[in-house]
Design a protein around this motif. Structure first.
Motif, PDB file in Angstrom:
ATOM      1  N   ASP A  61       0.861  -1.187   0.000  1.00 48.82           N
ATOM      2  CA  ASP A  61       0.000   0.000   0.000  1.00 48.82           C
ATOM      3  C   ASP A  61       0.902   1.242   0.000  1.00 48.82           C
ATOM      4  OD1 ASP A  61      -2.054   1.762   0.168  1.00 48.82           O
ATOM      5  OD2 ASP A  61      -2.610   1.272   2.234  1.00 48.82           O
ATOM      6  N   LEU A  62       0.999   1.891  -1.143  1.00 44.23           N
ATOM      7  CA  LEU A  62       1.862   3.046  -1.301  1.00 44.23           C
ATOM      8  C   LEU A  62       1.401   4.223  -0.446  1.00 44.23           C
ATOM      9  CD1 LEU A  62       4.277   4.276  -2.766  1.00 44.23           C
ATOM     10  CD2 LEU A  62       2.696   5.027  -4.546  1.00 44.23           C
ATOM     11  N   GLY A  63       0.122   4.461  -0.356  1.00 42.89           N
ATOM     12  CA  GLY A  63      -0.418   5.571   0.433  1.00 42.89           C
ATOM     13  C   GLY A  63      -0.073   5.440   1.908  1.00 42.89           C
ATOM     14  N   HIS A  64      -0.207   4.245   2.446  1.00 45.62           N
ATOM     15  CA  HIS A  64       0.098   4.000   3.853  1.00 45.62           C
ATOM     16  C   HIS A  64       1.592   4.204   4.121  1.00 45.62           C
ATOM     17  CE1 HIS A  64      -0.550   2.390   7.831  1.00 45.62           C
ATOM     18  NE2 HIS A  64       0.437   1.522   7.653  1.00 45.62           N
ATOM     19  N   THR A  65       2.447   3.747   3.204  1.00 46.33           N
ATOM     20  CA  THR A  65       3.896   3.896   3.353  1.00 46.33           C
ATOM     21  C   THR A  65       4.296   5.360   3.300  1.00 46.33           C
ATOM     22  OG1 THR A  65       4.182   1.745   2.289  1.00 46.33           O
ATOM     23  CG2 THR A  65       6.112   3.166   2.432  1.00 46.33           C
ATOM     24  N   VAL A  66       3.715   6.106   2.369  1.00 47.51           N
ATOM     25  CA  VAL A  66       4.032   7.535   2.256  1.00 47.51           C
ATOM     26  C   VAL A  66       3.591   8.272   3.509  1.00 47.51           C
ATOM     27  CG1 VAL A  66       3.478   9.646   0.978  1.00 47.51           C
ATOM     28  CG2 VAL A  66       4.016   7.559  -0.258  1.00 47.51           C
ATOM     29  N   LYS A  67       2.448   7.904   4.051  1.00 42.35           N
ATOM     30  CA  LYS A  67       1.952   8.529   5.281  1.00 42.35           C
ATOM     31  C   LYS A  67       2.907   8.252   6.443  1.00 42.35           C
ATOM     32  CE  LYS A  67      -2.430   8.023   6.296  1.00 42.35           C
ATOM     33  NZ  LYS A  67      -3.680   7.445   6.846  1.00 42.35           N
ATOM     34  N   LYS A  68       3.406   7.037   6.562  1.00 43.07           N
ATOM     35  CA  LYS A  68       4.348   6.704   7.628  1.00 43.07           C
ATOM     36  C   LYS A  68       5.650   7.489   7.471  1.00 43.07           C
ATOM     37  CE  LYS A  68       3.107   2.106   9.167  1.00 43.07           C
ATOM     38  NZ  LYS A  68       3.563   0.729   9.352  1.00 43.07           N
ATOM     39  N   ILE A  69       6.161   7.577   6.256  1.00 40.41           N
ATOM     40  CA  ILE A  69       7.395   8.329   6.016  1.00 40.41           C
ATOM     41  C   ILE A  69       7.186   9.794   6.363  1.00 40.41           C
ATOM     42  CG2 ILE A  69       8.949   9.138   4.197  1.00 40.41           C
ATOM     43  CD1 ILE A  69       8.611   6.369   2.890  1.00 40.41           C
ATOM     44  N   PHE A  70       6.043  10.362   6.014  1.00 34.65           N
ATOM     45  CA  PHE A  70       5.731  11.758   6.317  1.00 34.65           C
ATOM     46  C   PHE A  70       5.688  11.983   7.830  1.00 34.65           C
ATOM     47  CE2 PHE A  70       2.627  15.197   6.970  1.00 34.65           C
ATOM     48  CZ  PHE A  70       3.281  16.208   6.288  1.00 34.65           C
ATOM     49  N   VAL A  71       5.043  11.116   8.568  1.00 35.76           N
ATOM     50  CA  VAL A  71       4.945  11.251  10.026  1.00 35.76           C
ATOM     51  C   VAL A  71       6.326  11.119  10.667  1.00 35.76           C
ATOM     52  CG1 VAL A  71       4.043  10.133  12.110  1.00 35.76           C
ATOM     53  CG2 VAL A  71       2.539  10.530  10.169  1.00 35.76           C
ATOM     54  N   ILE A  72       7.127  10.180  10.180  1.00 38.27           N
ATOM     55  CA  ILE A  72       8.480  10.022  10.716  1.00 38.27           C
ATOM     56  C   ILE A  72       9.319  11.258  10.418  1.00 38.27           C
ATOM     57  CG2 ILE A  72      10.634   8.719  10.436  1.00 38.27           C
ATOM     58  CD1 ILE A  72       8.866   6.204  10.079  1.00 38.27           C
ATOM     59  N   GLY A  73       9.188  11.830   9.228  1.00 40.81           N
ATOM     60  CA  GLY A  73       9.920  13.053   8.877  1.00 40.81           C
ATOM     61  C   GLY A  73       9.518  14.231   9.743  1.00 40.81           C
ATOM     62  N   ILE A  74       8.222  14.398   9.986  1.00 38.83           N
ATOM     63  CA  ILE A  74       7.737  15.483  10.857  1.00 38.83           C
ATOM     64  C   ILE A  74       8.270  15.292  12.271  1.00 38.83           C
ATOM     65  CG2 ILE A  74       5.676  16.484  11.919  1.00 38.83           C
ATOM     66  CD1 ILE A  74       5.981  17.334   9.061  1.00 38.83           C
ATOM     67  N   ALA A  75       8.242  14.072  12.791  1.00 33.97           N
ATOM     68  CA  ALA A  75       8.739  13.803  14.148  1.00 33.97           C
ATOM     69  C   ALA A  75      10.236  14.095  14.241  1.00 33.97           C
ATOM     70  CB  ALA A  75       8.451  12.353  14.530  1.00 33.97           C
ATOM     71  N   ALA A  76      11.002  13.692  13.252  1.00 30.81           N
ATOM     72  CA  ALA A  76      12.444  13.956  13.270  1.00 30.81           C
ATOM     73  C   ALA A  76      12.712  15.459  13.203  1.00 30.81           C
ATOM     74  CB  ALA A  76      13.123  13.238  12.102  1.00 30.81           C
ATOM     75  N   GLY A  77      11.940  16.182  12.395  1.00 30.97           N
ATOM     76  CA  GLY A  77      12.089  17.634  12.308  1.00 30.97           C
ATOM     77  C   GLY A  77      11.792  18.315  13.631  1.00 30.97           C
ATOM     78  N   LEU A  78      10.746  17.883  14.300  1.00 30.81           N
ATOM     79  CA  LEU A  78      10.391  18.465  15.599  1.00 30.81           C
ATOM     80  C   LEU A  78      11.455  18.167  16.653  1.00 30.81           C
ATOM     81  CD1 LEU A  78       6.548  17.832  15.736  1.00 30.81           C
ATOM     82  CD2 LEU A  78       7.726  20.014  15.447  1.00 30.81           C
ATOM     83  N   ILE A  79      12.011  16.976  16.617  1.00 30.59           N
ATOM     84  CA  ILE A  79      13.075  16.637  17.560  1.00 30.59           C
ATOM     85  C   ILE A  79      14.303  17.513  17.298  1.00 30.59           C
ATOM     86  CG2 ILE A  79      14.726  14.816  18.184  1.00 30.59           C
ATOM     87  CD1 ILE A  79      12.403  12.822  17.824  1.00 30.59           C
ATOM     88  N   PHE A  80      14.631  17.731  16.021  1.00 33.85           N
ATOM     89  CA  PHE A  80      15.769  18.574  15.663  1.00 33.85           C
ATOM     90  C   PHE A  80      15.547  20.018  16.116  1.00 33.85           C
ATOM     91  CE2 PHE A  80      18.009  21.240  12.499  1.00 33.85           C
ATOM     92  CZ  PHE A  80      19.305  20.851  12.795  1.00 33.85           C
ATOM     93  N   ILE A  81      14.352  20.546  15.893  1.00 30.31           N
ATOM     94  CA  ILE A  81      14.025  21.910  16.331  1.00 30.31           C
ATOM     95  C   ILE A  81      14.088  22.010  17.855  1.00 30.31           C
ATOM     96  CG2 ILE A  81      12.142  23.600  16.471  1.00 30.31           C
ATOM     97  CD1 ILE A  81      11.378  22.726  13.622  1.00 30.31           C
ATOM     98  N   GLY A  82      13.613  20.996  18.553  1.00 30.74           N
ATOM     99  CA  GLY A  82      13.703  20.978  20.014  1.00 30.74           C
ATOM    100  C   GLY A  82      15.134  20.965  20.508  1.00 30.74           C
ATOM    101  N   PHE A  83      16.001  20.219  19.828  1.00 36.16           N
ATOM    102  CA  PHE A  83      17.413  20.164  20.195  1.00 36.16           C
ATOM    103  C   PHE A  83      18.073  21.534  20.008  1.00 36.16           C
ATOM    104  CE2 PHE A  83      21.870  19.400  18.954  1.00 36.16           C
ATOM    105  CZ  PHE A  83      22.321  18.828  20.127  1.00 36.16           C
ATOM    106  N   ILE A  84      17.779  22.189  18.895  1.00 34.61           N
ATOM    107  CA  ILE A  84      18.337  23.525  18.653  1.00 34.61           C
ATOM    108  C   ILE A  84      17.825  24.513  19.706  1.00 34.61           C
ATOM    109  CG2 ILE A  84      18.304  25.477  17.045  1.00 34.61           C
ATOM    110  CD1 ILE A  84      18.478  23.465  14.788  1.00 34.61           C
ATOM    111  N   ALA A  85      16.550  24.437  20.054  1.00 34.68           N
ATOM    112  CA  ALA A  85      15.993  25.323  21.073  1.00 34.68           C
ATOM    113  C   ALA A  85      16.660  25.079  22.428  1.00 34.68           C
ATOM    114  CB  ALA A  85      14.484  25.120  21.177  1.00 34.68           C
ATOM    115  N   LEU A  86      16.918  23.837  22.759  1.00 34.53           N
ATOM    116  CA  LEU A  86      17.575  23.510  24.022  1.00 34.53           C
ATOM    117  C   LEU A  86      18.995  24.059  24.059  1.00 34.53           C
ATOM    118  CD1 LEU A  86      17.361  21.936  26.710  1.00 34.53           C
ATOM    119  CD2 LEU A  86      18.325  19.987  25.501  1.00 34.53           C
ATOM    120  N   MET A  87      19.736  23.910  22.971  1.00 37.15           N
ATOM    121  CA  MET A  87      21.101  24.447  22.914  1.00 37.15           C
ATOM    122  C   MET A  87      21.094  25.972  23.014  1.00 37.15           C
ATOM    123  SD  MET A  87      23.284  22.027  22.792  1.00 37.15           S
ATOM    124  CE  MET A  87      22.268  20.956  23.773  1.00 37.15           C
ATOM    125  N   THR A  88      20.111  26.618  22.397  1.00 36.96           N
ATOM    126  CA  THR A  88      19.991  28.070  22.485  1.00 36.96           C
ATOM    127  C   THR A  88      19.703  28.495  23.914  1.00 36.96           C
ATOM    128  OG1 THR A  88      19.143  28.132  20.232  1.00 36.96           O
ATOM    129  CG2 THR A  88      18.749  30.076  21.586  1.00 36.96           C
TER     130      THR A  88
END
Length: 85
Positions: A8-35
């Protein structure tokens, strides 16, 4: 009867999108913590530098001989290139 497994291509793309958003939020949180850590470290240093630059008046020690240079004379020599002693 065997069931055929479908990709199921749609389900896989949705999972990749959610994982990308989560990784982005973790990265932004790390930068905010260092600041935040940088700000917590910088504020006391800035206060100390301000006290060193403003204590004892500007010209109170310019004409005296020092065994140890005061912070005001050091700062003026460094930033303005003046030799005060």
């Amino acid at each position: 009867m065997e069931e055929e497994e479908r990709f199921d291509l749609g389900h896989t793309v949705k999972k990749i999108f959610v994982i990308g958003i989560a990784a982005g939020l973790i990265f932004i949180g790390f930068i905010a913590l260092m600041t935040l850590i940088g700000i917590v470290i910088a504020i006391p240093l800035l206060k100390k530098a301000y006290k060193m630059m403003t204590s004892n008046g500007d010209e109170s020690c310019a004409h005296e001989k020092h065994k140890i240079k005061c912070p005001i004379c050091k700062a003026k020599e460094k930033f303005y290139g003046e030799k005060l002693d």
